[in-house]
Scaffold this active site. Structure first.
Site, short mmCIF file in Angstrom:
data_model
loop_
_atom_site.label_atom_id
_atom_site.label_comp_id
_atom_site.label_asym_id
_atom_site.label_seq_id
_atom_site.Cartn_x
_atom_site.Cartn_y
_atom_site.Cartn_z
N GLY A 267 0.40 -5.11 0.72
CA GLY A 267 -0.76 -5.19 -0.16
C GLY A 267 -0.44 -5.80 -1.52
O GLY A 267 -1.31 -6.39 -2.16
N ALA B 136 0.86 -1.18 0.00
CA ALA B 136 0.00 0.00 0.00
C ALA B 136 0.90 1.23 0.00
O ALA B 136 2.04 1.18 0.47
CB ALA B 136 -0.88 -0.02 1.24
C1 HXC Z 1 5.05 4.39 -1.17
C2 HXC Z 1 6.99 3.44 -1.92
C3 HXC Z 1 6.61 2.19 -1.38
C4 HXC Z 1 5.35 2.11 -0.72
C5 HXC Z 1 8.53 1.97 -2.30
N1 HXC Z 1 8.20 3.26 -2.49
N2 HXC Z 1 7.59 1.30 -1.63
N3 HXC Z 1 6.21 4.53 -1.82
N4 HXC Z 1 4.62 3.24 -0.64
N5 HXC Z 1 4.88 0.97 -0.19
C6 HXC Z 1 8.95 4.31 -3.17
C7 HXC Z 1 10.13 4.79 -2.33
O1 HXC Z 1 9.70 5.74 -1.39
C8 HXC Z 1 11.00 5.38 -3.41
O2 HXC Z 1 10.51 6.65 -3.77
C9 HXC Z 1 10.78 4.46 -4.59
O3 HXC Z 1 9.54 3.80 -4.35
C10 HXC Z 1 11.86 3.40 -4.72
O4 HXC Z 1 11.95 2.71 -3.49
P1 HXC Z 1 13.33 2.51 -2.72
O5 HXC Z 1 13.01 2.25 -1.29
O6 HXC Z 1 14.27 3.63 -3.01
O7 HXC Z 1 13.88 1.20 -3.43
P2 HXC Z 1 14.81 0.08 -2.80
O8 HXC Z 1 15.90 0.68 -2.00
O9 HXC Z 1 15.19 -0.79 -3.96
O10 HXC Z 1 13.90 -0.74 -1.79
C11 HXC Z 1 12.80 -1.48 -2.26
C12 HXC Z 1 11.89 -1.90 -1.07
C13 HXC Z 1 11.51 -0.66 -0.24
C14 HXC Z 1 12.59 -2.94 -0.20
C15 HXC Z 1 10.63 -2.55 -1.70
O11 HXC Z 1 11.03 0.38 -1.14
C16 HXC Z 1 10.46 -0.90 0.79
O12 HXC Z 1 10.75 -1.44 1.84
N6 HXC Z 1 9.25 -0.43 0.53
C17 HXC Z 1 8.14 -0.51 1.48
C18 HXC Z 1 7.61 -1.93 1.57
C19 HXC Z 1 6.49 -2.02 2.58
O13 HXC Z 1 6.64 -1.72 3.78
N7 HXC Z 1 5.32 -2.46 2.15
C20 HXC Z 1 4.13 -2.58 3.00
C21 HXC Z 1 3.31 -1.32 2.94
S1 HXC Z 1 1.98 -1.37 4.07
P3 HXC Z 1 11.47 7.96 -3.83
O14 HXC Z 1 10.52 9.07 -4.15
O15 HXC Z 1 12.16 8.07 -2.52
O16 HXC Z 1 12.41 7.62 -4.96
C22 HXC Z 1 0.82 -2.27 3.31
C23 HXC Z 1 -0.47 -2.40 4.04
C24 HXC Z 1 -1.38 -3.32 3.32
O17 HXC Z 1 1.01 -2.76 2.23
C25 HXC Z 1 -2.79 -3.04 3.72
C26 HXC Z 1 -3.74 -3.53 2.65
C27 HXC Z 1 -3.43 -3.08 1.27
#
Ligand code: HXC
Length: 258
Positions: free
Chosen positions: A109, A65
């Site tokens: 998500g 998400a």
């Molecule tokens: C918003 C996101 C994002 C997310 C990545 N980005 N994941 N933006 N929401 N979930 C954005 C980053 O901010 C960044 O933007 C760009 O995408 C590239 O990501 P990086 O982190 O720079 O890439 P990398 O270093 O390769 O790391 C990849 C990653 C990491 C390991 C996937 O991005 C990460 O941990 N993302 C979050 C994963 C997460 O926690 N997911 C669960 C979300 S909660 P900028 O602008 O800085 O370049 C959820 C709740 C579900 O899903 C509820 C029901 C749907």
């Protein structure tokens, strides 16, 4: 319909939906989820579509998400929009087969949307996870339920509590995905599976999906009864006649979805 966060292409009876927010690793904001549900429902209603494929980019199916969008929401807002509940219900109502083709990250998500599809074909670089715990929340769209059904309590607890990712090999071994293919061949292999499904009777394919999905909802005796009734019901179709006749005549069946 013009979409901004997904790309939809219908060709040869297959609807390919590509999540397309490359700058945010296909993070699921409300616009994307809304567009995705509309596209799925349109594909379900489109008579020329016989199978749906959902995919992302090479780096990410979807990284979860959209954390930026969620970060400022209060309980009252999340509760009022019933965040993500709508998508979870609508995806379950799609009757045509949906394959998720997962390359790269399928997190939070993203993992949950992939699991809501009928089966997952994973590229060898795929990574699955429910890392919501790192954000001070938990899975909200099936990550504590569908993942547990798929991989069992121990691995589901491990992933939900530690937030660790599961690679493609472990996902294959644990039953989360149906097969793993080299990343470069992901779309070729997925489209080939979709083509195989598209050749079948759509009535039979929908019924098979309904029967398998029922197994998650009811006890075995009830599920077997549902299966038997559905099996019997297919003897009312022309496709059953055609399928069995074609076998006996040693030719390809020509299903007409009747
Ligand atoms: C918003 C996101 C994002 C997310 C990545 N980005 N994941 N933006 N929401 N979930 C954005 C980053 O901010 C960044 O933007 C760009 O995408 C590239 O990501 P990086 O982190 O720079 O890439 P990398 O270093 O390769 O790391 C990849 C990653 C990491 C390991 C996937 O991005 C990460 O941990 N993302 C979050 C994963 C997460 O926690 N997911 C669960 C979300 S909660 P900028 O602008 O800085 O370049 C959820 C709740 C579900 O899903 C509820 C029901 C749907």
């Amino acid at each position: 319909m013009a979409y901004e966060t997904i790309i939809v292409d219908v060709e040869d009876h297959i609807c390919l939906i590509k999540l397309n927010r490359p700058d945010a690793l296909n993070a699921l904001n409300q616009q994307l989820l809304g567009e995705l549900m509309t596209a799925l429902e349109e594909a379900d209603a489109n008579d020329s579509v016989r199978c749906i494929v959902l995919t992302g980019s090479e780096k990410a199916f979807a990284a979860g998400a959209d954390i930026k969008e969620m970060s400022t929401m209060s309980f009252a807002e999340v509760n009022s929009v019933n965040l993500f509940a709508d998508a979870n219900v609508r995806i379950m109502q799609i009757r045509k087969p949906i394959i998720a083709a997962v390359s790269g990250y399928a997190l939070g998500g993203g993992c949950e949307i992939a699991m809501a599809c009928d089966f997952i074909i994973a590229a060898d670089n795929a990574k699955f996870g429910q890392p919501e715990i790192n954000l001070g929340v938990i899975a909200g769209m099936g990550g504590s339920q569908r993942l547990t059904l798929a991989v069992g309590k121990s691995k589901a607890m491990d992933m939900n509590l530690t937030g660790r990712f599961m690679d493609a090999e472990e996902a294959d071994r644990s039953g989360l995905v149906s097969r793993v293919v080299p990343a470069k061949k992901l779309m070729e292999e997925t489209m080939s599976a979709a083509n195989k499904i598209a050749e079948k009777s759509l009535i039979a394919a929908r019924t098979a999906k309904e029967a398998v999905n029922r197994s998650f909802e009811v006890p075995l005796t009830e599920g077997l009864l549902v299966e038997r009734r559905l099996f019997h019901s297919l003897f009312a179709t022309e496709d059953q006649n055609e399928g069995m006749e074609a076998f006996l005549e040693k030719r390809e069946a020509q299903f007409r979805d009747r």
